[in-house]
Design an enzyme around this catalytic site. Structure first.
Site, PDB file in Angstrom:
ATOM      1  N   ASP A 311       0.722  -1.240  -0.052  1.00  0.00           N
ATOM      2  CA  ASP A 311      -0.046  -0.088   0.174  1.00  0.00           C
ATOM      3  C   ASP A 311       0.992   1.218   0.211  1.00  0.00           C
ATOM      4  OD1 ASP A 311      -2.306   1.510   0.074  1.00  0.00           O
ATOM      5  OD2 ASP A 311      -2.783   1.073   2.037  1.00  0.00           O
ATOM      6  N   ARG A 315       0.034   9.166   0.810  1.00  0.00           N
ATOM      7  CA  ARG A 315      -0.708   9.149   1.927  1.00  0.00           C
ATOM      8  C   ARG A 315      -0.046   8.526   3.058  1.00  0.00           C
ATOM      9  NH1 ARG A 315      -3.460   6.099  -1.785  1.00  0.00           N
ATOM     10  NH2 ARG A 315      -3.526   4.159  -1.167  1.00  0.00           N
ATOM     11  N   ASN A 316       0.529   7.165   2.792  1.00  0.00           N
ATOM     12  CA  ASN A 316       1.334   6.613   3.642  1.00  0.00           C
ATOM     13  C   ASN A 316       2.799   6.830   4.158  1.00  0.00           C
ATOM     14  OD1 ASN A 316      -1.183   5.125   4.377  1.00  0.00           O
ATOM     15  ND2 ASN A 316      -0.634   3.662   2.700  1.00  0.00           N
ATOM     16  N   ASP A 329       2.645   2.368   7.744  1.00  0.00           N
ATOM     17  CA  ASP A 329       1.849   1.378   7.365  1.00  0.00           C
ATOM     18  C   ASP A 329       2.163   0.095   6.841  1.00  0.00           C
ATOM     19  OD1 ASP A 329      -0.346   2.711   8.463  1.00  0.00           O
ATOM     20  OD2 ASP A 329      -1.406   3.318   6.797  1.00  0.00           O
TER      21      ASP A 329
HETATM   22  P1  ADP Z   1      -5.085   4.356   7.918  1.00  0.00           P
HETATM   23  O1  ADP Z   1      -3.894   3.717   7.043  1.00  0.00           O
HETATM   24  O2  ADP Z   1      -5.507   3.182   8.864  1.00  0.00           O
HETATM   25  O3  ADP Z   1      -5.970   4.945   7.031  1.00  0.00           O
HETATM   26  P2  ADP Z   1      -2.797   6.063   8.947  1.00  0.00           P
HETATM   27  O4  ADP Z   1      -2.085   5.304   9.358  1.00  0.00           O
HETATM   28  O5  ADP Z   1      -2.794   6.454   7.282  1.00  0.00           O
HETATM   29  O6  ADP Z   1      -4.460   5.400   8.898  1.00  0.00           O
HETATM   30  O7  ADP Z   1      -3.165   7.479   9.653  1.00  0.00           O
HETATM   31  C1  ADP Z   1      -4.229   8.393   9.256  1.00  0.00           C
HETATM   32  C2  ADP Z   1      -3.541   9.796   9.508  1.00  0.00           C
HETATM   33  O8  ADP Z   1      -3.421  10.043  10.652  1.00  0.00           O
HETATM   34  C3  ADP Z   1      -2.190   9.981   8.300  1.00  0.00           C
HETATM   35  O9  ADP Z   1      -2.684  10.453   7.181  1.00  0.00           O
HETATM   36  C4  ADP Z   1      -1.576  11.258   9.302  1.00  0.00           C
HETATM   37  O10 ADP Z   1      -2.031  12.225   8.829  1.00  0.00           O
HETATM   38  C5  ADP Z   1      -2.134  10.877  10.694  1.00  0.00           C
HETATM   39  N1  ADP Z   1      -0.800  10.008  11.238  1.00  0.00           N
HETATM   40  C6  ADP Z   1      -0.729   8.508  11.477  1.00  0.00           C
HETATM   41  N2  ADP Z   1       0.319   8.259  11.924  1.00  0.00           N
HETATM   42  C7  ADP Z   1       0.773   9.664  12.243  1.00  0.00           C
HETATM   43  C8  ADP Z   1       2.119   9.511  13.136  1.00  0.00           C
HETATM   44  N3  ADP Z   1       2.926   8.378  13.444  1.00  0.00           N
HETATM   45  N4  ADP Z   1       2.502  10.905  13.280  1.00  0.00           N
HETATM   46  C9  ADP Z   1       1.697  11.826  12.901  1.00  0.00           C
HETATM   47  N5  ADP Z   1       0.442  11.889  12.325  1.00  0.00           N
HETATM   48  C10 ADP Z   1       0.058  10.480  12.099  1.00  0.00           C
HETATM   49 MG    MG Z   2      -2.473   4.911   6.001  1.00  0.00          MG
END
Ligand code: ADP
Ligand code: MG
Length: 463
Positions: A311, A315-316, A329
């Site tokens: 993935d 965005r990740n 992720d």
């Molecule tokens: P998912 O993959 O389950 O959709 P994410 O891990 O991508 O969720 O997290 C969603 C959002 O949260 C990210 O786009 C980011 O903006 C924020 N985020 C996630 N992990 C972190 C982190 N370690 N530090 C700061 N912001 C984070």
């Molecule tokens: Mg994500």
């Protein structure tokens, strides 16, 4: 300087007892987990905080080892006490010899779908039927729970309507308690030291909150559903095996409210938002190249560990306070229920052979990396802007590929195109991509007008 260089926040496990500390030293038992605060200059010592007691003090470096990885073949369970469909008689046998507070949960044979909590107390076993009501569970129709994990956690702390508090889970044979294994390996963090702050993101499986763990800023992903939490936990094993400057670091997990996944805090958010909100005027070319190189280096490391991301997309990618791009992720993508359902894959990022035949590999990650490059050089635009998902798949087969984003250097576009070779074997490795991008970055740095930016970036890349 100490022989090993553990940065602040490193979780270490103690190798032996040290119960008579001198002034300023920390007392500990073998197997305790501590968080490094800083190395003590000129001596082989660290200042650290004890995860259990919260006390701070000095420890000799020789008394510490960094915690190990969780083995993926360990059947870690968040519900080791869940025995599935067994009869009341079998449950009683499982709970021998009697011991107050020894318990298990089974599924009723007579009423399939109903759960029974079986507790050993005073030489007897008492069976409590768990009542289902509107997606909640209850034993006494007073206290209601979202899932079994929450219910067990509650009765471990309070006796409530039961004959005794739950003391000791009777694990189903072959199942290992995730809590015990994680604690032994040093990956279980202490809920008491976690302070939760505001919500900073919303993931597919739960909220992401900002927080603080023992003085360090952290991000916390909360997965509430017990089934999803179990799946995440299995994949967290992958995250315990890796450590790289371009991978978002897992600090540990807490088994509460489902699962808390505690990660390093990336203050500048995800790469898509970073680029969209700043744009061409504020993000110079060397910075775009540096982000691209950061990601390629993180992915090269993952490839060397034989881990496939599945993935990879802007965005990740998350950006740290000092503007380092890190992959997040990873290892979690397989948890995704859409993994099996190809209609829910991120089509515009996924390689054709992965979409069609479920053939995910580092080479399919390279395809996605090409799309990510396109996102970066178009400052966060969504790929294939004018095409529907169906059109993308059809046109790719006919040889169509995206045009270069405006202002994208031809050499970078050539890299994208090489990532989008139909034949996976013809795509470059992440190692090759890092070499090419490094060259590109050196050239961009040498170009007139970008000199000062290039200097600040090369300074940063030294740490
Ligand atoms: P998912 O993959 O389950 O959709 P994410 O891990 O991508 O969720 O997290 C969603 C959002 O949260 C990210 O786009 C980011 O903006 C924020 N985020 C996630 N992990 C972190 C982190 N370690 N530090 C700061 N912001 C984070
Ligand atoms: Mg994500």
């Amino acid at each position: 300087m100490p022989s090993k260089h553990w940065p602040a926040g490193t979780q270490c496990v103690t190798k032996h007892d040290h119960t008579k500390p001198k002034a300023g030293e920390l007392a500990f038992h073998k197997g305790d987990v501590v968080t490094i605060i800083e190395a003590v200059e000129g001596r082989n010592w660290y200042r650290a905080r004890h995860n259990e007691s919260g006390q701070e003090g000095l420890l000799a470096a020789g008394a510490l080892r960094e915690r190990g990885a969780i083995r993926a073949d360990h059947k870690l369970s968040l519900m080791p006490w869940f025995h599935g469909k067994i009869s009341g008689v079998e449950a009683v046998q499982e709970l021998q010899p009697p011991e107050d507070g020894l318990f298990l949960v089974r599924e009723s044979v007579r009423h399939p779908g109903d759960y029974v909590l079986c507790v050993s107390f005073g030489k007897e076993v008492i069976h409590y039927r768990v009542l289902h009501q509107d997606n909640t569970l209850s034993i006494d129709s007073e206290q209601y729970f979202c899932n079994l994990i929450d219910m067990i956690e509650h009765y471990t702390e309070q006796q409530g309507a039961l004959c005794t508090k739950l003391v000791k889970p009777k694990a189903k044979s072959g199942m290992k308690s995730a809590e015990e294994e994680l604690a032994k390996a040093g990956w279980l963090l202490n809920l008491q030291h976690l302070t939760l702050g505001e919500r900073i993101g919303q993931g597919e499986f739960g909220d992401v909150l900002q927080g603080e763990y023992m003085g360090q800023k952290v991000a916390v992903k909360n997965v509430k559903c017990d089934v999803t939490a179990q799946a995440f936990l299995a994949e967290t094993a992958a995250m315990t095996k890796v450590r790289h400057k371009n991978l978002v670091r897992l600090l540990g997990v807490i088994l509460h409210n489902g699962l808390y996944i505690v990660m390093e805090f990336m203050s500048k958010g995800n790469l898509v938002n970073f680029l969209r909100t700043r744009g061409r005027a504020l993000v110079p070319l060397p910075q775009l190249l540096q982000f691209s190189l950061d990601v390629a280096q993180g992915m090269d490391y993952l490839e060397s560990k034989k881990l496939v991301h599945r993935d990879l997309a802007a965005r990740n990618i998350l950006i740290s306070e000092d503007s380092v791009a890190k992959v997040s992720d990873f290892g979690l993508a397989r948890v995704n229920p859409r993994g099996a359902d190809t209609t829910l894959l991120p089509v515009k990022w996924t390689a054709p052979e992965a979409l069609k035949h479920n053939k995910f590999s580092s080479k399919s990650d390279v395809w996605s990396y090409g799309i990510l490059l396109w996102e970066v050089f178009s400052f966060g635009r969504a790929p294939y802007p004018k095409l529907s998902l169906k059109e993308v798949t059809e046109q790719l087969e006919q040889g169509y590929r995206m045009e270069p984003p405006e202002g994208c250097p031809p050499t970078v576009y050539a890299l994208m195109r090489s990532c989008w070779e139909m034949e996976p074997g013809k795509r470059p490795s992440f190692k090759k991509l890092t070499e090419k991008l490094q060259k590109e970055l050196n050239r961009a740095g040498a170009a007139p007008g970008t000199g000062s930016q290039a200097i600040s970036i090369s300074q940063r890349s030294r740490d």
